[in-house]
Design an enzyme around this catalytic site. Structure first.
Site, PDB file in Angstrom:
ATOM      1  N   ARG A 120       0.930  -1.279  -0.101  1.00  0.00           N
ATOM      2  CA  ARG A 120       0.220   0.337  -0.080  1.00  0.00           C
ATOM      3  C   ARG A 120       0.580   0.813   0.001  1.00  0.00           C
ATOM      4  O   ARG A 120       1.757   1.444   1.047  1.00  0.00           O
ATOM      5  CB  ARG A 120      -1.421   0.238   0.979  1.00  0.00           C
ATOM      6  CG  ARG A 120      -1.655   1.096   1.755  1.00  0.00           C
ATOM      7  CD  ARG A 120      -2.450   1.164   2.380  1.00  0.00           C
ATOM      8  NE  ARG A 120      -3.983   0.858   2.346  1.00  0.00           N
ATOM      9  CZ  ARG A 120      -5.121   0.690   2.577  1.00  0.00           C
ATOM     10  NH1 ARG A 120      -5.056   1.806   3.946  1.00  0.00           N
ATOM     11  NH2 ARG A 120      -6.079  -0.082   2.776  1.00  0.00           N
ATOM     12  N   HIS A 147      -7.771   0.684  -6.247  1.00  0.00           N
ATOM     13  CA  HIS A 147      -7.685   0.252  -5.088  1.00  0.00           C
ATOM     14  C   HIS A 147      -9.023  -0.953  -5.332  1.00  0.00           C
ATOM     15  O   HIS A 147      -9.636  -1.073  -4.702  1.00  0.00           O
ATOM     16  CB  HIS A 147      -8.993   0.954  -4.782  1.00  0.00           C
ATOM     17  CG  HIS A 147      -8.823   0.210  -2.191  1.00  0.00           C
ATOM     18  ND1 HIS A 147      -7.253  -0.891  -2.116  1.00  0.00           N
ATOM     19  CD2 HIS A 147      -8.819   0.459  -1.272  1.00  0.00           C
ATOM     20  CE1 HIS A 147      -7.783  -0.936  -0.721  1.00  0.00           C
ATOM     21  NE2 HIS A 147      -8.598  -0.213  -0.070  1.00  0.00           N
ATOM     22  N   GLN A 150     -10.409  -4.116  -2.814  1.00  0.00           N
ATOM     23  CA  GLN A 150     -11.237  -3.666  -2.133  1.00  0.00           C
ATOM     24  C   GLN A 150     -12.791  -3.771  -2.586  1.00  0.00           C
ATOM     25  O   GLN A 150     -13.959  -3.866  -2.422  1.00  0.00           O
ATOM     26  CB  GLN A 150     -10.922  -1.611  -1.768  1.00  0.00           C
ATOM     27  CG  GLN A 150     -13.017  -1.213  -1.189  1.00  0.00           C
ATOM     28  CD  GLN A 150     -12.554  -2.293   0.124  1.00  0.00           C
ATOM     29  OE1 GLN A 150     -12.101  -1.628   0.777  1.00  0.00           O
ATOM     30  NE2 GLN A 150     -14.063  -2.623   0.554  1.00  0.00           N
ATOM     31  N   ASP A 238     -16.713   7.140  -0.742  1.00  0.00           N
ATOM     32  CA  ASP A 238     -15.788   7.755  -0.062  1.00  0.00           C
ATOM     33  C   ASP A 238     -15.436   8.479   0.491  1.00  0.00           C
ATOM     34  O   ASP A 238     -16.309  10.036   0.202  1.00  0.00           O
ATOM     35  CB  ASP A 238     -14.833   7.210  -0.838  1.00  0.00           C
ATOM     36  CG  ASP A 238     -13.297   6.502  -0.047  1.00  0.00           C
ATOM     37  OD1 ASP A 238     -12.697   6.992   0.750  1.00  0.00           O
ATOM     38  OD2 ASP A 238     -12.258   6.518  -0.887  1.00  0.00           O
ATOM     39  N   CYS A 278     -16.574   1.638   1.164  1.00  0.00           N
ATOM     40  CA  CYS A 278     -14.973   0.906   1.922  1.00  0.00           C
ATOM     41  C   CYS A 278     -14.385   1.221   3.111  1.00  0.00           C
ATOM     42  O   CYS A 278     -13.870   0.289   3.952  1.00  0.00           O
ATOM     43  CB  CYS A 278     -13.886   1.401   1.098  1.00  0.00           C
ATOM     44  SG  CYS A 278     -13.081   2.993   0.917  1.00  0.00           S
ATOM     45  N   ARG A 306     -13.467  -8.496   2.162  1.00  0.00           N
ATOM     46  CA  ARG A 306     -12.255  -8.276   2.039  1.00  0.00           C
ATOM     47  C   ARG A 306     -10.953  -9.271   2.410  1.00  0.00           C
ATOM     48  O   ARG A 306     -10.868 -10.340   1.542  1.00  0.00           O
ATOM     49  CB  ARG A 306     -11.799  -6.989   3.337  1.00  0.00           C
ATOM     50  CG  ARG A 306     -12.215  -5.896   2.514  1.00  0.00           C
ATOM     51  CD  ARG A 306     -12.136  -5.304   1.293  1.00  0.00           C
ATOM     52  NE  ARG A 306     -10.280  -5.349   1.307  1.00  0.00           N
ATOM     53  CZ  ARG A 306      -9.688  -4.572   1.453  1.00  0.00           C
ATOM     54  NH1 ARG A 306     -10.228  -3.707   2.227  1.00  0.00           N
ATOM     55  NH2 ARG A 306      -7.982  -4.242   1.422  1.00  0.00           N
TER      56      ARG A 306
HETATM   57  N1  NVA Z   1      -9.831   6.530  -1.391  1.00  0.00           N
HETATM   58  C1  NVA Z   1      -9.773   6.083   0.338  1.00  0.00           C
HETATM   59  C2  NVA Z   1      -9.615   4.490   0.817  1.00  0.00           C
HETATM   60  C3  NVA Z   1      -9.425   4.361   1.549  1.00  0.00           C
HETATM   61  C4  NVA Z   1      -9.618   3.040   2.143  1.00  0.00           C
HETATM   62  C5  NVA Z   1      -8.203   6.650   0.827  1.00  0.00           C
HETATM   63  O1  NVA Z   1      -7.284   6.608  -0.526  1.00  0.00           O
HETATM   64  O2  NVA Z   1      -7.445   7.268   2.001  1.00  0.00           O
HETATM   65  N1   CP Z   2     -11.086  -0.120   2.754  1.00  0.00           N
HETATM   66  C1   CP Z   2      -9.419   0.354   3.421  1.00  0.00           C
HETATM   67  O1   CP Z   2      -8.894  -0.080   2.957  1.00  0.00           O
HETATM   68  O2   CP Z   2      -9.791   0.167   4.937  1.00  0.00           O
HETATM   69  P1   CP Z   2      -8.568   0.374   5.390  1.00  0.00           P
HETATM   70  O3   CP Z   2      -7.821   1.644   4.777  1.00  0.00           O
HETATM   71  O4   CP Z   2      -8.379   0.172   6.721  1.00  0.00           O
HETATM   72  O5   CP Z   2      -7.120  -0.633   5.398  1.00  0.00           O
END
Ligand code: NVA
Ligand code: CP
Length: 323
Positions: A120, A147, A150, A238, A278, A306
């Protein structure tokens, strides 16, 4: 000369033969549609506890997190353990990548220890470089671009609650971010309709939108959230400011004020529509508490999925499970 050439040919073919064939999962388009439906079926067997194989027995997953996580970290960790393997959490505070060790070197070193790498991070290009230099499968656990784990879990949740996904309409309300981009990929691959309601200046990735249009996908941008939600089977959103955009929070609150998922917006969708997010969610911003904690919300099933989805992905990429 002939001998030298022959020796070279042997060296090349030995290299090819010893090279471990593997697949990565960097974007939803990395699996074909039939493969993706097979992945859903495998994940559904896992959810039903019909799949008990220890397909990751003796295998290890390295997990590089350059951003925070609750769901992704725990679901990969627990998922690997349930399949008989181990998962190793690496944060930039503890590992050399946080002190500038090149991603290429990290890829080559980790490949000597583990059987898969989940990452990530911010730039999607970093994940592509990691995959290029790794000799083991690389899984995208979120980048600024996409993502995919997800959104596969989200589509799995659609199947769980709505059955057949072809012919369904999904309304994306809010930021054209990594989640929106993976929804575009999913609609393109799997053949459902997608309406994206994003404020001007916050659209999804232009290249992915162009690819969707080229493929003849039913993906449409509208500027009005209520228009997008009209007749939808799924309403999803989101956060307005993703990880790394915290400084834009105030400016984004203004830009997204008309893009909140609330009871009035949900009333435009089909009566049996589901709400997805998500998570983490900001109640009172992109969604009201009434909706996310209400009867149409299936966000806890979504979070659970997930685990099942990623177990299916790991079993296939790292555990020899076929599709
Ligand atoms: N769009 C959000 C998703 C978090 C799971 C981010 O990138 O922070
Ligand atoms: N939805 C998601 O990816 O959650 P986290 O940021 O907690 O991993």
């Amino acid at each position: 000369m002939a001998t030298a050439g022959h020796a070279l040919a042997i060296r090349i073919s030995a290299h090819i033969m010893t090279e471990r064939p593997h697949r990565d999962f960097l974007n939803i388009s990395d699996f074909s549609a039939p493969e993706t439906f097979a992945l859903f079926a495998l994940a559904e067997r896992m959810r039903a506890k019909q799949y008990t194989a220890r397909s990751l027995s003796g295998r290890a997953l390295a997990m590089i997190f350059m951003k925070s996580s609750t769901r992704t970290r725990v679901s990969f960790e627990v998922g690997a353990a349930q399949l008989g393997g181990t998962a190793h959490f690496l944060s930039p505070r503890d590992v050399q990548i946080g002190r500038g060790e090149p991603i290429e070197d990290t890829a080559r070193v980790l490949s000597r220890y583990v059987d898969g790498i989940m990452i990530r991070t911010f730039a999607h290009a970093d994940v592509e470089r990691l995959a290029q230099y790794a000799d083991v499968p690389v899984i995208n656990g979120l980048t600024d671009l996409s993502h995919p784990c997800q959104v596969l879990a989200d589509v799995l949740t659609m199947r769980q609650h709505l059955g057949e996904i072809r012919g369904r309409t999904v309304a994306w309300i809010g930021d054209g971010n990594n989640m929106a981009n993976s929804w575009i990929d999913a609609a393109t691959l799997l053949g459902f309709s997608l309406r994206l309601a994003c404020p001007e200046g916050y659209d999804a990735d232009a290249l992915l939108l162009a690819r969707a249009a080229e493929a003849g996908a039913d993906v449409r941008i509208v500027r009005d959230a209520h228009e997008a939600a009209h007749g939808a089977d799924v309403v999803t959103t989101d956060v307005w400011a993703s990880m790394g955009q915290e400084e834009e929070q105030h400016q984004r609150e203004k830009a997204f004020a008309q893009f909140q998922v609330n009871a009035a917006l949900m009333s435009r969708a089909n009566a049996n529509a589901i709400f997805l997010h998500c998570l983490p969610a900001h109640r009172g911003e992109e969604v009201t508490a009434e909706v996310i904690d209400g009867p149409q919300s299936v966000v806890w099933d979504e979070a659970e999925n997930r685990l099942h989805m990623q177990k299916a992905i790991m079993a296939v990429l790292m555990g020899g499970e076929s599709l």
